[in-house]
Design a protein around this motif. Sequence first.
Motif, PDB file in Angstrom:
ATOM      1  N   PRO A  39       0.827  -1.205   0.000  1.00  0.00           N
ATOM      2  CA  PRO A  39       0.000   0.000   0.000  1.00  0.00           C
ATOM      3  C   PRO A  39       0.859   1.252   0.000  1.00  0.00           C
ATOM      4  N   SER A  40       0.556   2.179  -0.897  1.00  0.00           N
ATOM      5  CA  SER A  40       1.326   3.415  -0.977  1.00  0.00           C
ATOM      6  C   SER A  40       0.483   4.642  -0.653  1.00  0.00           C
ATOM      7  N   ALA A  41      -0.836   4.513  -0.742  1.00  0.00           N
ATOM      8  CA  ALA A  41      -1.717   5.636  -0.428  1.00  0.00           C
ATOM      9  C   ALA A  41      -3.107   5.117  -0.119  1.00  0.00           C
ATOM     10  N   THR A  42      -3.801   5.799   0.783  1.00  0.00           N
ATOM     11  CA  THR A  42      -5.181   5.447   1.106  1.00  0.00           C
ATOM     12  C   THR A  42      -6.025   6.712   1.121  1.00  0.00           C
ATOM     13  N   MET A  43      -7.305   6.532   0.925  1.00  0.00           N
ATOM     14  CA  MET A  43      -8.252   7.633   0.995  1.00  0.00           C
ATOM     15  C   MET A  43      -9.531   7.110   1.611  1.00  0.00           C
ATOM     16  N   SER A  44     -10.119   7.860   2.545  1.00  0.00           N
ATOM     17  CA  SER A  44     -11.375   7.455   3.156  1.00  0.00           C
ATOM     18  C   SER A  44     -12.196   8.689   3.486  1.00  0.00           C
ATOM     19  N   GLY A  45     -13.504   8.524   3.455  1.00  0.00           N
ATOM     20  CA  GLY A  45     -14.378   9.635   3.769  1.00  0.00           C
ATOM     21  C   GLY A  45     -15.776   9.393   3.225  1.00  0.00           C
TER      22      GLY A  45
END
Length: 269
Positions: free
Chosen positions: A103-109
């Motif tokens: 994993p290099s980046a995550t986004m949540s919302g």
Amino acid sequence: MNMRTALPRHRGIAFTFAATVCGISLLTGCNAEAGGTRGPGWVPVPVASGTATPGPVSMPDIKATAPEVPADKAFDPAKALAAAGETPYAANVKTTTEVNGVPSATMSGRANLNGPFTGRVKMKSGKSTTEVVMTDDANYIRFTDTAGAAWTRTPRTDNGFPTSYEGYAKLLLDAGPSARRGMEEQGGIATYRLSGYLSLTQIASVDPRNHASMKTKGIAGFDIDQWIDSRGRTIRFEQRFELRGVKAANKGTFSDFGPAEKFTAPTSG
């Protein structure tokens, strides 16, 4: 081998946040550096030496481990997509970008889909965390790894880009029986899984913006698994491709659907 992803750190994130946000589906879109949003399928592209793989790549298939779906909850994916409405709706969104399995980046919302993309999300890349609020007329960004960081406003130049994944699901259906993998439960929801490879030419027919971006980066296509519910909404997706010897993937889930919500400019909190 030196390698980077298309997700820059610190202030670069201010211009590419929508790529991951809307990129919940591995496609790229408009010019985020001008304050706009990118299309509904952004691909974070790893860069390394060599040439791009010209066609389908040999990547492991996803093994189904989801609970079986009762027969009375089964549905025809073609009918589900045909019945999908055009009304915007809100959902919790979570995406992960992987490079060579890491994993290099995550986004949540939470964000509005199936219409102008607005919402509030948090992005993490390395040790950097960025919060983004997208309203009808502007984007607001702050870098939470900086003490006392203030919100920065940038004008929004492309509000009308629809964030819908139906086109990709329809392309998979058009591929024939081999794309129909059957019913699988995802997060307690009965879904139908579609799988296949989509070429650059196919992508052009449903997402010209992403097609242009992929062509520029030398990406010939990608493998995709997509799970839709009985209303044609995407519940989960996984998109995998290889570029110059680097394997990359975008993975995402959507949950807690509801009516479209109003997202306003953030305060100091």
